[in-house]
Design an enzyme around this catalytic site. Structure first.
Site, PDB file in Angstrom:
ATOM      1  N   ASP A 105       5.616   0.623  11.860  1.00 21.10           N
ATOM      2  CA  ASP A 105       4.369  -0.016  11.410  1.00 21.10           C
ATOM      3  C   ASP A 105       4.272  -1.472  11.848  1.00 21.10           C
ATOM      4  O   ASP A 105       3.246  -2.114  11.627  1.00 21.10           O
ATOM      5  CB  ASP A 105       4.239   0.062   9.886  1.00 21.10           C
ATOM      6  CG  ASP A 105       3.979   1.482   9.440  1.00 21.10           C
ATOM      7  OD1 ASP A 105       4.060   1.748   8.230  1.00 21.10           O
ATOM      8  OD2 ASP A 105       3.728   2.343  10.304  1.00 21.10           O
ATOM      9  N   ARG A 136       1.277  14.484  13.260  1.00 21.15           N
ATOM     10  CA  ARG A 136       1.730  14.243  11.881  1.00 21.15           C
ATOM     11  C   ARG A 136       1.702  15.495  11.006  1.00 21.15           C
ATOM     12  O   ARG A 136       0.946  15.603  10.036  1.00 21.15           O
ATOM     13  CB  ARG A 136       0.917  13.109  11.261  1.00 21.15           C
ATOM     14  CG  ARG A 136       1.105  11.823  12.063  1.00 21.15           C
ATOM     15  CD  ARG A 136       0.374  10.664  11.494  1.00 21.15           C
ATOM     16  NE  ARG A 136       1.023  10.167  10.286  1.00 21.15           N
ATOM     17  CZ  ARG A 136       0.504   9.169   9.567  1.00 21.15           C
ATOM     18  NH1 ARG A 136      -0.638   8.634   9.914  1.00 21.15           N
ATOM     19  NH2 ARG A 136       1.107   8.756   8.474  1.00 21.15           N
ATOM     20  N   ARG A 185      -8.238  -0.530   5.375  1.00 22.47           N
ATOM     21  CA  ARG A 185      -7.458   0.504   4.688  1.00 22.47           C
ATOM     22  C   ARG A 185      -6.157  -0.061   4.134  1.00 22.47           C
ATOM     23  O   ARG A 185      -5.638   0.441   3.146  1.00 22.47           O
ATOM     24  CB  ARG A 185      -7.117   1.642   5.654  1.00 22.47           C
ATOM     25  CG  ARG A 185      -8.326   2.363   6.193  1.00 22.47           C
ATOM     26  CD  ARG A 185      -7.919   3.557   6.977  1.00 22.47           C
ATOM     27  NE  ARG A 185      -6.962   4.363   6.211  1.00 22.47           N
ATOM     28  CZ  ARG A 185      -6.497   5.528   6.631  1.00 22.47           C
ATOM     29  NH1 ARG A 185      -6.871   6.007   7.798  1.00 22.47           N
ATOM     30  NH2 ARG A 185      -5.641   6.213   5.891  1.00 22.47           N
ATOM     31  N   LYS A 228       0.846  -1.209   0.000  1.00 26.06           N
ATOM     32  CA  LYS A 228       0.000   0.000   0.000  1.00 26.06           C
ATOM     33  C   LYS A 228       0.872   1.247   0.000  1.00 26.06           C
ATOM     34  O   LYS A 228       0.630   2.197  -0.758  1.00 26.06           O
ATOM     35  CB  LYS A 228      -0.896  -0.012   1.231  1.00 26.06           C
ATOM     36  CG  LYS A 228      -1.463   1.353   1.603  1.00 26.06           C
ATOM     37  CD  LYS A 228      -2.297   1.315   2.860  1.00 26.06           C
ATOM     38  CE  LYS A 228      -1.540   1.541   4.126  1.00 26.06           C
ATOM     39  NZ  LYS A 228      -1.240   2.940   4.459  1.00 26.06           N
ATOM     40  N   ASN A 229       1.920   1.276   0.814  1.00 25.37           N
ATOM     41  CA  ASN A 229       2.709   2.499   0.965  1.00 25.37           C
ATOM     42  C   ASN A 229       3.699   2.737  -0.172  1.00 25.37           C
ATOM     43  O   ASN A 229       4.306   3.806  -0.238  1.00 25.37           O
ATOM     44  CB  ASN A 229       3.418   2.505   2.321  1.00 25.37           C
ATOM     45  CG  ASN A 229       2.426   2.703   3.455  1.00 25.37           C
ATOM     46  OD1 ASN A 229       1.261   3.032   3.219  1.00 25.37           O
ATOM     47  ND2 ASN A 229       2.865   2.490   4.678  1.00 25.37           N
ATOM     48  N   CYS A 260      -4.640  12.712  13.388  1.00 28.77           N
ATOM     49  CA  CYS A 260      -4.724  11.282  13.103  1.00 28.77           C
ATOM     50  C   CYS A 260      -4.543  10.571  14.437  1.00 28.77           C
ATOM     51  O   CYS A 260      -3.944  11.106  15.371  1.00 28.77           O
ATOM     52  CB  CYS A 260      -3.615  10.948  12.099  1.00 28.77           C
ATOM     53  SG  CYS A 260      -2.998   9.291  12.202  1.00 28.77           S
TER      54      CYS A 260
HETATM   55  C1  EPZ Z   1       4.661   7.012   6.291  1.00 30.04           C
HETATM   56  O1  EPZ Z   1       3.907   8.048   6.900  1.00 30.04           O
HETATM   57  C2  EPZ Z   1       3.751   5.800   6.241  1.00 30.04           C
HETATM   58  N1  EPZ Z   1       2.564   6.112   5.430  1.00 30.04           N
HETATM   59  C3  EPZ Z   1       3.314   5.414   7.658  1.00 30.04           C
HETATM   60  O2  EPZ Z   1       2.557   4.215   7.550  1.00 30.04           O
HETATM   61  C4  EPZ Z   1       4.574   5.118   8.474  1.00 30.04           C
HETATM   62  O3  EPZ Z   1       4.187   4.845   9.807  1.00 30.04           O
HETATM   63  C5  EPZ Z   1       5.508   6.344   8.453  1.00 30.04           C
HETATM   64  O4  EPZ Z   1       5.818   6.689   7.082  1.00 30.04           O
HETATM   65  C6  EPZ Z   1       6.822   6.080   9.166  1.00 30.04           C
HETATM   66  O5  EPZ Z   1       7.462   4.981   8.594  1.00 30.04           O
HETATM   67  C7  EPZ Z   1       2.695   6.091   4.081  1.00 30.04           C
HETATM   68  O6  EPZ Z   1       3.745   5.821   3.526  1.00 30.04           O
HETATM   69  C8  EPZ Z   1       1.451   6.403   3.301  1.00 30.04           C
HETATM   70  P1  EPZ Z   1       6.791  10.456   8.115  1.00 30.04           P
HETATM   71  P2  EPZ Z   1       4.451   9.577   6.840  1.00 30.04           P
HETATM   72  O7  EPZ Z   1       6.573  11.723   7.374  1.00 30.04           O
HETATM   73  O8  EPZ Z   1       5.212   9.800   5.602  1.00 30.04           O
HETATM   74  C9  EPZ Z   1       7.334  13.725  11.490  1.00 30.04           C
HETATM   75  C10 EPZ Z   1       0.724   2.812   7.867  1.00 30.04           C
HETATM   76  O9  EPZ Z   1       0.421   2.203   8.896  1.00 30.04           O
HETATM   77  N2  EPZ Z   1       7.121  14.698  10.420  1.00 30.04           N
HETATM   78  O10 EPZ Z   1       7.924   9.574   7.735  1.00 30.04           O
HETATM   79  O11 EPZ Z   1       3.289  10.458   7.155  1.00 30.04           O
HETATM   80  C11 EPZ Z   1       6.081  12.890  11.787  1.00 30.04           C
HETATM   81  O12 EPZ Z   1       5.238  13.573  12.694  1.00 30.04           O
HETATM   82  C12 EPZ Z   1       1.167   4.249   7.942  1.00 30.04           C
HETATM   83  O13 EPZ Z   1       0.739   2.293   6.710  1.00 30.04           O
HETATM   84  C13 EPZ Z   1       7.223  16.053  10.714  1.00 30.04           C
HETATM   85  O14 EPZ Z   1       7.482  16.452  11.849  1.00 30.04           O
HETATM   86  O15 EPZ Z   1       5.458   9.581   8.065  1.00 30.04           O
HETATM   87  C14 EPZ Z   1       6.660  11.625  12.374  1.00 30.04           C
HETATM   88  O16 EPZ Z   1       6.935  11.851  13.753  1.00 30.04           O
HETATM   89  C15 EPZ Z   1       0.949   4.839   9.329  1.00 30.04           C
HETATM   90  N3  EPZ Z   1       7.021  16.963   9.715  1.00 30.04           N
HETATM   91  C16 EPZ Z   1       7.984  11.449  11.622  1.00 30.04           C
HETATM   92  O17 EPZ Z   1       8.297  12.748  11.063  1.00 30.04           O
HETATM   93  C17 EPZ Z   1       6.728  16.573   8.432  1.00 30.04           C
HETATM   94  O18 EPZ Z   1       6.563  17.445   7.556  1.00 30.04           O
HETATM   95  C18 EPZ Z   1       7.928  10.452  10.490  1.00 30.04           C
HETATM   96  O19 EPZ Z   1       6.833  10.810   9.672  1.00 30.04           O
HETATM   97  C19 EPZ Z   1       6.626  15.189   8.155  1.00 30.04           C
HETATM   98  C20 EPZ Z   1       6.838  14.277   9.151  1.00 30.04           C
END
Ligand code: EPZ
Length: 420
Positions: free
Chosen positions: A307, A121, A399, A22-23, A116
């Site tokens: 995850d 996030r 999802r 999915k991701n 969320c």
């Molecule tokens: C991706 O989310 C995945 N989703 C998530 O999977 C996964 O948990 C996550 O990466 C971490 O591996 C998809 O790929 C669609 P991040 P993403 O931006 O990209 C902070 C699932 O279960 N951050 O890597 O949204 C954020 O708050 C889902 O399939 C900022 O501060 O995660 C977090 O603490 C859940 N500012 C950390 O970075 C930003 O602009 C990592 O977030 C962006 C992120």
């Protein structure tokens, strides 16, 4: 609403075919905004998040057919560039259209995703990087309004934190920018690597694929002639079913996996006493003599994936001794703990660290899913719990897991989907 009824304490046996990731599929679908013409994508998982993103693109003018895990999509008729709240609020990964829409059209509006269950996030890193590339970004009435009428300009970008969808967004924006972009502190997840590989196979000059420094030479708004491709297998689905076998101490084979994407998951399961037989794209997990406790810290790839945290927390209830799980990525990713405690788990939470004492006999009852991966942890616990467990609000599960109950039933689980 549907719910799952699971009769616990069953052994599993046989084999499960793993679906596309999915991701990986979500950024690849957003990437089709950059394509010059029709594109076919196979091994596309048929899960709700994919259907949601396809609906969003259709609202912008794209057309597609999606059946038997094959997506045929054409975005040449995309003329709208506003991703509205009604769709974005149901799936935060909609933010992935921001980079491609802005790069192709020079303007777009994407609703802020909103909160969320697992954490705040933010998307500040996505926006800061696009501003560095020349975009003018304002937040108006809950929408990100982005403008770059002269197109985006490649530059050096250093992410303060590693962000998976942030890296994907900038890779796609850079592919159509003028000149070269260097992303430092880029995400190394296989899902980001596949996005880069597909762009490279379509003629985009990209270096550093799968590393923390990626360079992209943009086409200066020339759309990209893309050839069809297949989505990589889902490493989190794979890990989830390995944990289903582990928690019931069963032997189980997974087909159509990418073993090279499962390193940290396999090594933690080996630490817990499980053995593996590995072939090309097939892996078999064998029961442990004794399930040993384990210590886990979630990290970005190739570290232990956040995850998989909920699934291992459920598994740890059956390990001998005290396991600890330190969640370093999200500030509220322990929603499954209280539900597992209702099943009888002995878990103590201290800030972002959970301590789990085992082995504990779990007893079936009614529980509620709260987010995608928490739901899968409840399924795992229900498989080993004594008696019957009903898992409610399983729209979270739908999802990201394709045909979960059918795949588990086919290997011996007593599981059925019913209507509330
Ligand atoms: C991706 O989310 C995945 N989703 C998530 O999977 C996964 O948990 C996550 O990466 C971490 O591996 C998809 O790929 C669609 P991040 P993403 O931006 O990209 C902070 C699932 O279960 N951050 O890597 O949204 C954020 O708050 C889902 O399939 C900022 O501060 O995660 C977090 O603490 C859940 N500012 C950390 O970075 C930003 O602009 C990592 O977030 C962006 C992120």
């Amino acid at each position: 609403m549907d719910y799952l009824k699971i009769q616990g304490n069953t052994k599993l046996n046989g084999s499960i075919d793993i679906s596309g990731a999915k991701n990986a599929a979500l950024p690849l679908i957003a990437m089709t905004i950059l394509a010059k013409s029709d594109l076919a994508i196979t091994n596309m998982p048929d899960v709700v998040d994919i259907r949601t993103l396809l609906k969003l693109l259709q609202n912008l003018g794209a057309s597609y057919t999606f059946e038997d895990n094959r997506l045929d999509i054409n975005t040449s008729e995309v003329h709208h560039t506003k991703a509205t709240y009604d769709i974005v609020k149901t799936m935060r990964a909609s933010i992935l259209v921001l980079g491609p829409l802005l790069a192709r059209f020079g303007h777009c509006e994407v609703s802020l995703p909103g909160g969320c269950a697992i954490g705040q996030r933010p998307i500040d890193l996505h926006l800061k990087a696009l501003e560095l590339m020349g975009a003018k970004i304002t937040i108006e009435a809950g929408y990100v309004k982005a403008e770059a009428p002269e197109g985006l300009v490649g530059c050096d970008i250093i992410f303060d934190k590693i962000t998976v969808t942030g890296t994907a967004n900038i890779v796609m924006a850079a592919a159509l920018a003028r000149g070269k972009t260097t992303i430092t502190n880029a995400a190394r997840e296989p899902e980001v690597a596949q996005l880069c590989e597909v762009l490279k196979a379509s003629g985009i000059a990209i270096d550093g694929i799968g590393t923390s420094q990626i360079t992209i030479e943009g086409t200066d708004r020339q759309l990209i002639d893309m050839s069809s491709f297949s989505v990589i297998p889902d490493r989190i689905e794979s890990g989830t079913y390995l944990c289903a076998a582990a928690i019931t101490n069963s032997e189980l084979t997974l087909n159509k996996v990418r073993i090279d994407h499962l390193g940290s998951i396999i090594s933690k399961l080996e630490e817990m006493g499980f053995k593996f037989t590995k072939e090309m794209n097939k892996i078999t997990i064998h029961p442990a003599q004794k399930i040993k406790s384990v210590d886990i810290i979630t990290q970005e790839y190739p570290g232990f994936p956040t995850d998989m945290q909920a699934q291992f927390l459920a598994l740890a209830t059956q390990a001998e001794g005290t396991s600890t799980i330190d969640e370093r990525l999200f500030e509220n990713r322990f929603m499954h703990v209280s539900e597992l405690q209702r099943l009888g788990a002995d878990i103590k939470l201290n800030g972002h660290v959970a301590s789990i004492k085992g082995p504990t006999t779990l007893s079936g009852t009614d529980v509620m899913a709260t987010d995608l991966r928490a739901s899968s942890a409840l399924v795992l616990a229900a498989l080993v719990a004594e008696g019957e467990t009903n898992i409610h609000r399983i729209y979270h599960l739908d999802r990201g897991y394709e045909n979960l109950e059918k795949k588990l039933e086919a290997v011996g689980a007593k599981i059925e989907r019913l209507k509330e």
